[in-house]
Design a protein around this motif. Structure first.
Motif, PDB file in Angstrom:
ATOM      1  N   ALA A  75       0.692  -1.170   0.018  1.00  0.00           N
ATOM      2  CA  ALA A  75       0.075  -0.017  -0.017  1.00  0.00           C
ATOM      3  C   ALA A  75       0.728   1.206  -0.060  1.00  0.00           C
ATOM      4  O   ALA A  75       0.371   2.208  -0.324  1.00  0.00           O
ATOM      5  CB  ALA A  75      -1.062   0.148   1.327  1.00  0.00           C
ATOM      6  N   PRO A  79      -3.416   5.076   2.614  1.00  0.00           N
ATOM      7  CA  PRO A  79      -4.731   4.503   2.741  1.00  0.00           C
ATOM      8  C   PRO A  79      -5.806   4.499   1.649  1.00  0.00           C
ATOM      9  O   PRO A  79      -6.514   3.497   1.419  1.00  0.00           O
ATOM     10  CB  PRO A  79      -5.483   5.277   3.856  1.00  0.00           C
ATOM     11  CG  PRO A  79      -4.505   6.281   4.333  1.00  0.00           C
ATOM     12  CD  PRO A  79      -3.273   6.270   3.370  1.00  0.00           C
ATOM     13  N   GLN A  82      -4.601   1.534  -0.379  1.00  0.00           N
ATOM     14  CA  GLN A  82      -5.017   0.430   0.398  1.00  0.00           C
ATOM     15  C   GLN A  82      -6.355  -0.004  -0.133  1.00  0.00           C
ATOM     16  O   GLN A  82      -6.686  -1.342  -0.209  1.00  0.00           O
ATOM     17  CB  GLN A  82      -4.743   0.507   1.597  1.00  0.00           C
ATOM     18  CG  GLN A  82      -4.869  -0.652   2.569  1.00  0.00           C
ATOM     19  CD  GLN A  82      -4.086  -0.746   3.597  1.00  0.00           C
ATOM     20  OE1 GLN A  82      -4.535   0.208   4.709  1.00  0.00           O
ATOM     21  NE2 GLN A  82      -3.119  -1.316   3.902  1.00  0.00           N
ATOM     22  N   PRO A 101      -3.377  -2.489   8.066  1.00  0.00           N
ATOM     23  CA  PRO A 101      -3.806  -1.083   7.801  1.00  0.00           C
ATOM     24  C   PRO A 101      -2.810   0.149   7.869  1.00  0.00           C
ATOM     25  O   PRO A 101      -2.018   0.115   8.809  1.00  0.00           O
ATOM     26  CB  PRO A 101      -5.027  -0.905   8.931  1.00  0.00           C
ATOM     27  CG  PRO A 101      -5.505  -1.879   9.547  1.00  0.00           C
ATOM     28  CD  PRO A 101      -4.164  -2.844   9.391  1.00  0.00           C
ATOM     29  N   CYS A 102      -3.115   1.138   7.209  1.00  0.00           N
ATOM     30  CA  CYS A 102      -2.234   2.283   7.037  1.00  0.00           C
ATOM     31  C   CYS A 102      -2.586   3.057   8.048  1.00  0.00           C
ATOM     32  O   CYS A 102      -1.823   3.758   8.756  1.00  0.00           O
ATOM     33  CB  CYS A 102      -2.326   3.010   5.737  1.00  0.00           C
ATOM     34  SG  CYS A 102      -1.585   2.150   4.256  1.00  0.00           S
ATOM     35  N   SER A 107      -8.221   3.613   6.445  1.00  0.00           N
ATOM     36  CA  SER A 107      -8.307   2.423   5.878  1.00  0.00           C
ATOM     37  C   SER A 107      -9.466   1.807   6.282  1.00  0.00           C
ATOM     38  O   SER A 107      -9.742   0.701   5.654  1.00  0.00           O
ATOM     39  CB  SER A 107      -7.187   1.691   6.422  1.00  0.00           C
ATOM     40  OG  SER A 107      -5.850   2.085   6.011  1.00  0.00           O
ATOM     41  N   THR A 128      -8.395  -0.832  12.826  1.00  0.00           N
ATOM     42  CA  THR A 128      -9.255  -0.035  12.020  1.00  0.00           C
ATOM     43  C   THR A 128     -10.328   0.440  12.938  1.00  0.00           C
ATOM     44  O   THR A 128     -10.807  -0.308  13.728  1.00  0.00           O
ATOM     45  CB  THR A 128      -9.566  -0.371  10.695  1.00  0.00           C
ATOM     46  OG1 THR A 128     -10.147  -1.815  10.840  1.00  0.00           O
ATOM     47  CG2 THR A 128      -8.677  -0.465   9.548  1.00  0.00           C
TER      48      THR A 128
END
Length: 316
Positions: A75, A79, A82, A101-102, A107, A128
């Motif tokens: 990614a 986000p 992603q 997750p970013c 995200s 998240t």
């Protein structure tokens, strides 16, 4: 004679049948209900980050062992990218998605989209705000507490600390700060002199530390870097300025570089986060969900403080 031949034929037939059953059970572990090989898509925060690469490597290893096709994409800390990658996995009709997750909020649409498409999504290493099907990782609040408690004990409960944040808005950054602040509140004679992001990056960590040395010089007693990459950058800047022997540096992840620095005495401590277990358990969970088997909604792997005293058990 005919009877013995018939008996022999039956035995041979039973043996072949038995072999067929056994072979089926070993290869079927990576198959879906239609008997096709399971396909898992994984989008990782950044393949420039050593810890994330370690998690991805373990996922690859476990997927190969389990006869599962794993598609890993980077990614690149975005986000937006992603979310697009997850949309692509949904279009490919993968059996499960693993999300590293970013960001907590940005995200989250990736999770929502996968859930709406009825494709299981497993968050690995980071959270998240949207709830995924399952989570595999560690409690980052705990790592912040462990690191700051070690600093407090080393400083005898008084002194000035600077804190390097990871990417702002990412779960690990938010939770590691939370844990560190909890401990700071218990020590009124410890002061947070400055805190700023260095984006999980070694070069940025070094540059930030150089700025702090110029601003605060000898006032700094300790550095808490929220990951080893930034911690190693801080160590380099302090060493270059001739201050390392006066300043305690503690970071998180226990990547090989950091373990070597603890061995040399340049990094005072790191907090071990288990990439091997996070990666392999993420794949295990994805397989179980995709096959409709029972699974843990949350798998938490504990952090451990690493100092010179217990270093040996963390070195390969």
């Amino acid at each position: 004679m005919m009877k013995s031949v018939t008996l022999l034929s039956s035995l041979v037939f039973m043996a072949i049948l038995h072999m067929g059953c056994n072979q089926g059970s070993s290869s079927e572990q990576g198959q879906n209900s239609e008997g096709k090989k399971l396909v898992v898509g994984a989008t990782m925060l950044s393949m420039q980050n050593e810890f994330i690469v370690n998690v991805a490597d373990e996922m690859e290893k476990k997927a190969n062992e389990s006869n599962v096709e794993l598609i890993v994409v980077d990614a690149e800390r975005s986000p937006l990218k992603q979310v697009e990658q997850v949309e692509s996995f949904i279009a490919q009709k993968v059996d499960a998605i693993i999300l590293n997750p970013c960001e907590v909020e940005a995200s989250s649409p990736a999770v929502t989209k996968a859930m709406a498409a009825k494709i299981p999504i497993i968050n690995v290493n980071s959270a998240t705000s949207a709830k995924p099907t399952a989570f595999v990782g560690s409690d980052d609040v705990e790592s912040g507490r462990i690191a700051m408690k070690y600093i407090a004990e080393k400083l005898g409960g008084k002194g000035n600390v600077v804190m390097m944040h990871g990417l702002m808005g990412q779960a690990a950054q938010i939770q590691r700060e939370q844990g560190a602040q909890e401990i700071l509140k218990q020590y009124p004679n410890m002061k947070l002199l400055a805190h700023q992001t260095a984006g999980w990056d070694r070069a940025k960590g070094m540059a930030l530390m150089e700025n702090w040395i110029q601003s605060y010089g000898n006032q700094i007693n300790a550095v808490f870097a929220q990951n080893d990459e930034m911690g190693m950058g801080a160590v380099k800047a302090l060493t270059d300025a001739g201050l390392k022997n006066k300043v305690i540096v503690v970071s998180i992840d226990a990547i090989p570089d950091a373990l070597q620095a603890v061995k040399k005495g340049t990094l005072d401590a790191t907090v071990f986060q288990n990439a091997q277990q996070q990666g392999s358990k993420a794949i295990e969970t994805a397989i179980r969900i995709a096959k409709g088997e029972s699974y843990e909604k949350e798998t938490l792997i504990p952090f451990q403080l690493v100092t010179k005293e217990n270093l040996a058990k963390f070195l390969n």
